[in-house]
Design a protein around this motif. Sequence first.
Motif, PDB file in Angstrom:
ATOM      1  N   ASP A  59       0.813  -1.341  -0.104  1.00 11.75           N
ATOM      2  CA  ASP A  59      -0.014   0.014   0.043  1.00 11.75           C
ATOM      3  C   ASP A  59       0.948   1.259  -0.048  1.00 11.75           C
ATOM      4  OD1 ASP A  59      -2.486  -1.320  -0.157  1.00 11.75           O
ATOM      5  OD2 ASP A  59      -2.425  -1.420   2.240  1.00 11.75           O
ATOM      6  N   VAL A  60       1.738   1.257   0.883  1.00 12.26           N
ATOM      7  CA  VAL A  60       2.554   2.637   0.997  1.00 12.26           C
ATOM      8  C   VAL A  60       3.328   2.796  -0.255  1.00 12.26           C
ATOM      9  CG1 VAL A  60       2.686   2.544   3.387  1.00 12.26           C
ATOM     10  CG2 VAL A  60       4.666   1.676   2.336  1.00 12.26           C
ATOM     11  N   ARG A  61       3.909   1.725  -0.926  1.00 11.85           N
ATOM     12  CA  ARG A  61       4.802   1.591  -2.194  1.00 11.85           C
ATOM     13  C   ARG A  61       3.786   2.221  -3.272  1.00 11.85           C
ATOM     14  NH1 ARG A  61       9.377  -0.476  -4.664  1.00 11.85           N
ATOM     15  NH2 ARG A  61       9.829  -1.617  -2.681  1.00 11.85           N
ATOM     16  N   ARG A  62       2.512   1.600  -3.323  1.00 15.31           N
ATOM     17  CA  ARG A  62       1.660   2.126  -4.419  1.00 15.31           C
ATOM     18  C   ARG A  62       1.468   3.783  -4.182  1.00 15.31           C
ATOM     19  NH1 ARG A  62       0.604   2.570  -9.257  1.00 15.31           N
ATOM     20  NH2 ARG A  62      -1.578   3.039  -9.668  1.00 15.31           N
ATOM     21  N   ALA A  63       1.499   3.980  -3.029  1.00 16.23           N
ATOM     22  CA  ALA A  63       1.120   5.656  -2.449  1.00 16.23           C
ATOM     23  C   ALA A  63       2.293   6.253  -3.235  1.00 16.23           C
ATOM     24  CB  ALA A  63       0.706   5.832  -1.188  1.00 16.23           C
ATOM     25  N   ILE A  64       3.524   6.052  -2.699  1.00 21.39           N
ATOM     26  CA  ILE A  64       4.558   6.761  -3.275  1.00 21.39           C
ATOM     27  C   ILE A  64       4.776   6.703  -4.799  1.00 21.39           C
ATOM     28  CG2 ILE A  64       7.263   6.923  -2.943  1.00 21.39           C
ATOM     29  CD1 ILE A  64       5.607   7.935  -0.540  1.00 21.39           C
ATOM     30  N   GLU A  65       4.490   5.592  -5.556  1.00 19.53           N
ATOM     31  CA  GLU A  65       4.618   5.652  -6.888  1.00 19.53           C
ATOM     32  C   GLU A  65       3.529   6.581  -7.544  1.00 19.53           C
ATOM     33  OE1 GLU A  65       5.800   0.800  -7.246  1.00 19.53           O
ATOM     34  OE2 GLU A  65       3.477   1.266  -7.492  1.00 19.53           O
ATOM     35  N   VAL A  66       2.240   6.473  -6.820  1.00 14.66           N
ATOM     36  CA  VAL A  66       1.105   7.366  -7.494  1.00 14.66           C
ATOM     37  C   VAL A  66       1.558   8.930  -7.247  1.00 14.66           C
ATOM     38  CG1 VAL A  66      -1.258   8.467  -7.080  1.00 14.66           C
ATOM     39  CG2 VAL A  66      -0.703   5.905  -7.064  1.00 14.66           C
ATOM     40  N   ALA A  67       2.172   9.306  -6.036  1.00 10.74           N
ATOM     41  CA  ALA A  67       2.548  10.534  -6.047  1.00 10.74           C
ATOM     42  C   ALA A  67       3.876  11.068  -6.657  1.00 10.74           C
ATOM     43  CB  ALA A  67       3.236  10.641  -4.270  1.00 10.74           C
ATOM     44  N   LEU A  68       4.919  10.208  -6.911  1.00  6.90           N
ATOM     45  CA  LEU A  68       5.910  10.451  -7.975  1.00  6.90           C
ATOM     46  C   LEU A  68       5.457  10.695  -9.224  1.00  6.90           C
ATOM     47  CD1 LEU A  68       8.587   7.898  -6.634  1.00  6.90           C
ATOM     48  CD2 LEU A  68       8.780  10.381  -6.520  1.00  6.90           C
ATOM     49  N   ALA A  69       4.476   9.975  -9.505  1.00 11.61           N
ATOM     50  CA  ALA A  69       4.074   9.952 -11.073  1.00 11.61           C
ATOM     51  C   ALA A  69       3.324  11.389 -11.175  1.00 11.61           C
ATOM     52  CB  ALA A  69       3.153   9.015 -11.429  1.00 11.61           C
ATOM     53  N   ASP A  70       2.630  11.916  -9.972  1.00 14.75           N
ATOM     54  CA  ASP A  70       2.029  13.227 -10.094  1.00 14.75           C
ATOM     55  C   ASP A  70       2.592  14.307  -9.819  1.00 14.75           C
ATOM     56  OD1 ASP A  70      -0.595  14.421 -10.501  1.00 14.75           O
ATOM     57  OD2 ASP A  70      -1.032  14.563  -8.592  1.00 14.75           O
ATOM     58  N   VAL A  71       3.811  14.138  -9.530  1.00 11.97           N
ATOM     59  CA  VAL A  71       4.707  15.311  -9.000  1.00 11.97           C
ATOM     60  C   VAL A  71       4.853  16.571 -10.204  1.00 11.97           C
ATOM     61  CG1 VAL A  71       7.049  16.424  -8.293  1.00 11.97           C
ATOM     62  CG2 VAL A  71       5.612  14.587  -7.012  1.00 11.97           C
ATOM     63  N   PRO A  72       5.194  15.977 -11.404  1.00  9.54           N
ATOM     64  CA  PRO A  72       5.404  16.892 -12.464  1.00  9.54           C
ATOM     65  C   PRO A  72       4.057  17.863 -12.775  1.00  9.54           C
ATOM     66  CG  PRO A  72       6.325  14.799 -13.077  1.00  9.54           C
ATOM     67  CD  PRO A  72       5.803  14.467 -11.912  1.00  9.54           C
ATOM     68  N   ASN A  73       3.151  17.136 -12.799  1.00 10.27           N
ATOM     69  CA  ASN A  73       1.633  17.367 -12.926  1.00 10.27           C
ATOM     70  C   ASN A  73       1.523  18.957 -12.117  1.00 10.27           C
ATOM     71  OD1 ASN A  73      -0.849  17.976 -14.141  1.00 10.27           O
ATOM     72  ND2 ASN A  73      -1.866  16.818 -12.368  1.00 10.27           N
ATOM     73  N   LYS A  74       1.753  18.494 -10.756  1.00 11.04           N
ATOM     74  CA  LYS A  74       1.513  19.431  -9.675  1.00 11.04           C
ATOM     75  C   LYS A  74       2.519  20.556  -9.609  1.00 11.04           C
ATOM     76  CE  LYS A  74      -2.207  17.945  -8.001  1.00 11.04           C
ATOM     77  NZ  LYS A  74      -2.625  16.666  -8.821  1.00 11.04           N
ATOM     78  N   PHE A  75       3.800  20.717 -10.509  1.00  8.03           N
ATOM     79  CA  PHE A  75       4.623  21.502 -10.833  1.00  8.03           C
ATOM     80  C   PHE A  75       4.000  22.536 -11.991  1.00  8.03           C
ATOM     81  CE2 PHE A  75       7.785  19.826  -8.103  1.00  8.03           C
ATOM     82  CZ  PHE A  75       8.436  20.609  -7.738  1.00  8.03           C
ATOM     83  N   GLY A  76       2.949  22.218 -12.600  1.00  9.69           N
ATOM     84  CA  GLY A  76       2.592  23.045 -13.720  1.00  9.69           C
ATOM     85  C   GLY A  76       2.313  24.305 -13.495  1.00  9.69           C
ATOM     86  N   ASP A  77       1.996  24.667 -12.231  1.00  8.84           N
ATOM     87  CA  ASP A  77       1.593  26.114 -12.255  1.00  8.84           C
ATOM     88  C   ASP A  77       2.578  26.849 -10.983  1.00  8.84           C
ATOM     89  OD1 ASP A  77      -0.741  27.142 -13.423  1.00  8.84           O
ATOM     90  OD2 ASP A  77      -1.586  25.039 -13.032  1.00  8.84           O
ATOM     91  N   VAL A  78       3.926  26.255 -11.154  1.00 11.58           N
ATOM     92  CA  VAL A  78       5.047  26.526 -10.520  1.00 11.58           C
ATOM     93  C   VAL A  78       5.639  27.461 -11.422  1.00 11.58           C
ATOM     94  CG1 VAL A  78       7.106  26.359  -9.214  1.00 11.58           C
ATOM     95  CG2 VAL A  78       4.957  24.960  -8.661  1.00 11.58           C
ATOM     96  N   TYR A  79       5.807  28.963 -11.416  1.00 10.25           N
ATOM     97  CA  TYR A  79       6.344  29.934 -12.294  1.00 10.25           C
ATOM     98  C   TYR A  79       7.867  30.361 -11.755  1.00 10.25           C
ATOM     99  CZ  TYR A  79       1.812  29.208 -14.601  1.00 10.25           C
ATOM    100  OH  TYR A  79       0.774  28.784 -15.037  1.00 10.25           O
ATOM    101  N   ASN A  80       8.952  30.300 -12.389  1.00  6.42           N
ATOM    102  CA  ASN A  80      10.047  30.696 -11.593  1.00  6.42           C
ATOM    103  C   ASN A  80      10.897  31.764 -12.547  1.00  6.42           C
ATOM    104  OD1 ASN A  80      10.856  28.728  -9.538  1.00  6.42           O
ATOM    105  ND2 ASN A  80      10.600  27.211 -11.231  1.00  6.42           N
ATOM    106  N   SER A  81      11.389  32.612 -11.969  1.00  8.17           N
ATOM    107  CA  SER A  81      12.454  33.587 -12.523  1.00  8.17           C
ATOM    108  C   SER A  81      13.658  33.715 -11.639  1.00  8.17           C
ATOM    109  CB  SER A  81      11.738  34.921 -12.723  1.00  8.17           C
ATOM    110  OG  SER A  81      11.887  35.729 -11.466  1.00  8.17           O
TER     111      SER A  81
END
Lengths: 237, 237, 237
Positions: free
Chosen positions: B103-125
């Motif tokens: 269960d915890v492995r699956r949770a971490i896999e799901v989270a890792l896969a979603d991290v780039p998506n959740k950086f979609g509205d991070v804007y850097n300068s």
Amino acid sequence: PATKNVGKTDLTEFVGTAPVGDTIGMVIANVDSELSKNLHLQSEFRSLGILSARTGAGPQIMAVDEAVKATNTEVVSVQMPRDTKGGAGHGSLIIVGGNDVSDVRRAIEVALADVPNKFGDVYNSAAGHLELQYTARASEACHFAFGAPVGKAYGLIAGAPAGIGVVMGDTALKAANVDVLSFASPAYGTSYSNEGVLHISGDSGAVRQAVIAAREVGLKLLGTLGEEPKNDFPSYI
Amino acid sequence: PATKNVGKTDLTEFVGTAPVGDTIGMVIANVDSELSKNLHLQSEFRSLGILSARTGAGPQIMAVDEAVKATNTEVVSVQMPRDTKGGAGHGSLIIVGGNDVSDVRRAIEVALADVPNKFGDVYNSAAGHLELQYTARASEACHFAFGAPVGKAYGLIAGAPAGIGVVMGDTALKAANVDVLSFASPAYGTSYSNEGVLHISGDSGAVRQAVIAAREVGLKLLGTLGEEPKNDFPSYI
Amino acid sequence: PATKNVGKTDLTEFVGTAPVGDTIGMVIANVDSELSKNLHLQSEFRSLGILSARTGAGPQIMAVDEAVKATNTEVVSVQMPRDTKGGAGHGSLIIVGGNDVSDVRRAIEVALADVPNKFGDVYNSAAGHLELQYTARASEACHFAFGAPVGKAYGLIAGAPAGIGVVMGDTALKAANVDVLSFASPAYGTSYSNEGVLHISGDSGAVRQAVIAAREVGLKLLGTLGEEPKNDFPSYI
């Protein structure tokens, strides 16, 4: 990341620098009493020795641990800024006190000379770092900073980003029978550094074994985030 | 700032990395009990999943929010180091617990896969960053980290340097009728990061509208300090 | 490290930028009441002026000190993130309040114009920095941030790494008869920055003399860690 010791100065307060961590050693022979009252020292002394660095708290604390064993001085302050110049860890401000300026100067000289050695098990990569420390007999600096029982073996196991330190700590505790002093992490016992840090005590062989087991796992984990982590000075553990 | 996943390891504790933020996922199948007692977890579990990053707290927390919805796991720790490798914000250490390592492995896999998506509205300068997050239905990670009511829409509006977040927050609240959960700033509710962060809840349409209005103003303000802020992944809001 | 003011914006909230420290000035004419309640302000006002920076707290606080003397505004928040973009010190978030937006706009304009001047005694090297500030007559910003008695001379003496600030402070107190307000260091009165900072008050000639003596020693000490520290704007003390 060795620091050039380009400048020199004839200031009597200047003792020297170490070639790593932007580490500088200084003394105040007879500290101003109003300053002393405002420094939050554990005890007040006439003479103060100061070891201050941008990068590294563990190495400098371990080096001062050796220095106070060898001199008639006492640790009166250990502070850990969030620093490492953009890295994941701490810098350090360590103050020792004594009644004679020659004692505190000697303590700072001993500590400066030992700092590179204590960076021997600091491993850096672009993604983070690992730090391992070990002593067969902890003294006042490890006690002051980390609650290590004086005279017993002490080990420090740190990984950054912090989660690597959690897994290193678990590995260490499964590898040998040691006592947990504490586990520091971003919100507990650090200055919001991105480190997981296990502090252990116990039988010297067991502490050393735990530290070595954690180092092996830490190197593998940090390596998955990019290049292989490297130490700048020879490993001492 | 994508991180190369150069290394591999056969360590059973290693789950994977995300291509941003120096984000690593790990599991401990059966955590050492002495370590567990010292980790300051909300509840103790046999198996722990760990998501740890140098850059980004919001994206990883939002990704774990999705992961705990999808798995039989619970958020037991969210810690925010002051990091981003010299940037203005946080890194993160997030721990989920479960009674079964799969269960915890699956949770971490799901989270890792979603991290780039959740950086979609991070804007850097070079001068700072903006971060926007939105979910129509907040779960345990948003609740644990930010006090978001579970099951309701939640929005995060952040600007750095912090003053930009103040003006973004004001804009958001004038754009739609939403509830203020809190406003975090360098001295309140952050780990001394240089961010102003408004946390809002309410009707999903209103929360989304508030977030979008704040983003527009934030991009203009941060742009005055240099080049146009850019996101490294596609916007999801 | 001057920041290009590349972008412009017609947002009414935008006042301007300063050419150092990623410093931006903004106003909110009529702040949202829910936001205001969550900003932890000392007093609530209809109009807010905001000065926010990645690098520098002292210079911006001193600049706002001049601005509130010159305008009908009040300091309502001073917050110090741990920042400087990987350097050893703070950034800043300073909020002033007023009943008329033209007053707070004027205050922010005055402060922005004065920021470069107040960076005149900030000296940087790769290893750290020094900061000296002096005013013959402290006002509300110095009082709010550092406890300086209003109307009396005030001096700030800072060195990084922190130990250099300890020796500078000792030098200052031996050079002139001044009152110690406090000594800030990584664990006391800073946001875990790597600075030692003496705050002094007293007779204007004595305060100035103490600051100048400390500057001389600080330049020598910081120079031992590498190249000679340099200021980017002309010294004003």
